[in-house]
Every structure is written in C-alpha cells, then in structure tokens.
Write an enzyme that holds these catalytic residues in place. Sequence first.
Site, mmCIF file in Angstrom:
data_model
loop_
_atom_site.group_PDB
_atom_site.id
_atom_site.type_symbol
_atom_site.label_atom_id
_atom_site.label_comp_id
_atom_site.label_asym_id
_atom_site.label_seq_id
_atom_site.Cartn_x
_atom_site.Cartn_y
_atom_site.Cartn_z
ATOM 1 N N HIS A 188 -2.986 9.135 1.125
ATOM 2 C CA HIS A 188 -2.993 7.918 0.321
ATOM 3 C C HIS A 188 -4.374 7.698 -0.272
ATOM 4 O O HIS A 188 -5.339 8.389 0.070
ATOM 5 C CB HIS A 188 -2.536 6.705 1.141
ATOM 6 C CG HIS A 188 -3.292 6.482 2.408
ATOM 7 N ND1 HIS A 188 -4.062 5.367 2.654
ATOM 8 C CD2 HIS A 188 -3.420 7.248 3.539
ATOM 9 C CE1 HIS A 188 -4.596 5.437 3.860
ATOM 10 N NE2 HIS A 188 -4.232 6.568 4.416
ATOM 11 N N HIS A 248 0.857 -1.187 0.000
ATOM 12 C CA HIS A 248 0.000 0.000 0.000
ATOM 13 C C HIS A 248 0.889 1.231 0.000
ATOM 14 O O HIS A 248 1.848 1.316 0.768
ATOM 15 C CB HIS A 248 -0.928 -0.006 1.219
ATOM 16 C CG HIS A 248 -1.916 1.118 1.203
ATOM 17 N ND1 HIS A 248 -2.799 1.323 0.163
ATOM 18 C CD2 HIS A 248 -2.147 2.122 2.101
ATOM 19 C CE1 HIS A 248 -3.538 2.389 0.420
ATOM 20 N NE2 HIS A 248 -3.156 2.883 1.578
ATOM 21 N N CYS A 262 -3.531 2.784 -5.487
ATOM 22 C CA CYS A 262 -2.766 3.613 -4.547
ATOM 23 C C CYS A 262 -1.370 3.946 -5.068
ATOM 24 O O CYS A 262 -0.842 5.036 -4.832
ATOM 25 C CB CYS A 262 -2.678 2.933 -3.186
ATOM 26 S SG CYS A 262 -1.846 1.324 -3.186
#
Length: 261
Positions: free
Chosen positions: A42, A30, A152
Amino acid sequence: MGLLTNRVERNEIKPGDHIYTYRAVFAYSHHGIFVGGSKVVHFRPERNLDSSIYTSSNLLDPTFPRSTCPTFPDCGFRQPNSGVVLSCLDCFLRNGSLYCFEYGVTPSVFLAKVRGGTCTTAASDPLETVIHQAMYLLQNGFGNYDIFENNCEDFALYCKTGLLILDNLGIGRSGQASSMIGAPLAALLSSPLKLLMPSPIGVATVTAGMYCMTRYATDIGIRTDVIKVAVEDLAVNLGWAGRHDEAAEENEASNRQVVAL
C-alpha cells in the site's frame, strides 16, 4: 459483495485483489493490493511512516530495531524515500473491517453506490499482472503522495488497471477524492434551485443526482484523459525518473557501505 457494502471475510480475498478498510470512524478509507501470504502492498505519506520501518539498507544492519509486528518480522518494509510499504494484513487493517474494491461494474451499479472509492467501471488487469505491478512499485516507489492527485486509492487503481491520467493537474483516479470535491460542488450548483423548488425533497434529489454524476464523470473507466502505461515506464510518465535515479544511487551507496562494514 452486496449493493450497499463491499465487506468480505479474509478467506474470500485472493492475491491481486484491491482491498480497503475504513479509518477514523468511516471518515476515510485506506487502500492496498493483497499480494498473498497475508501481505498487503500500500501507499502512504512518507511523513506518516514510523522512523523504525524497514528499508533495504537497515535490513542489513544487525543493530537496527526489529519490526514491531508480532507475526511478520518484515512487516513495514519499504525502500528509502518511498511511501510504498509492505505490511501484514493485520497491521494494514488495524482492527478495522475488510472490504474488496469492485472492478468492471455497470453504470447503474456505480451510480447506486452512495459512497465513492468503492468501485469503478474500469476492468482489472489479470491478477498476476496486478501483483507484478504492486511488487515493482514496492521496489521503485510511486512518486510523492498527494491526497487529491496521488493517494493510496490512486496507487491501488493503477496496480489494478495500469491506467494513468494524461494531465497531472486536478483530480487523480481516486473515487474517494472525487467524492470529497463532488459533494460540496453539487450542493453549490443546486443552491440556486432553492428559489425555484419549494420542496426541500426536490432540492435534495437534484443535489444527490449532481453528486452521483460528478463521481461518474471522474471515474477512470469513463474519462477520456487516461492512457495505459507499463509499470516500467511509470517513472518517466510521472516526471520523477530523475528523483528516483538519485534515490537509487543513494540506496546503492548505502548498501555498499553496510556490506563493507
């Protein structure tokens, strides 16, 4: 950072850095942009966001439950209908290790990285520009989340480079997504070689080479189908300007209603 790992300590990162951490026992990573003050911007799928997460509307509502983060009350802030989130570093990492994405690496270093989603040959924008782009997208969104075309890592790569792919179809900027498709593709393309190469080692070497070249060919620093797009023009280029305007009008109406109360 070494050749095999991009792991860093917290005191080594600076505002504007592209950071990431692994989830589900290294199954995927991530990504986000560290903006300083122990905060990370994010991008996540909206359906995975907790219903009690902060928005510009419920921040004004005294009855709304406060953030569950024990350190930062604004941790989890986002705009309505947006997957771009401001989190503290602890909540972003979830007890995982911290890694820093590399920019401007040489082709040899890129190919030496066994796993995608750790570096790019593309150069980074100045750090103050990176922070501006991340904070602008926190307020204005980044379109709809898509695991292959707009995830992401794509978000962080755009914040760092301002590069946008001309063709919305296919693989986005994400090196992680390219690896997910590149590995099975390389195995498929090399399977006929089993008839020509009696040695399993030879087949494995060719497969690994195809995998690396697939990753390299889809890197944003190599591709020719990318353009530089100012963050203020991003909504138009992604085709979600109309949807964003509607969401903004709904948000403004909601804010007026809360203030009136």
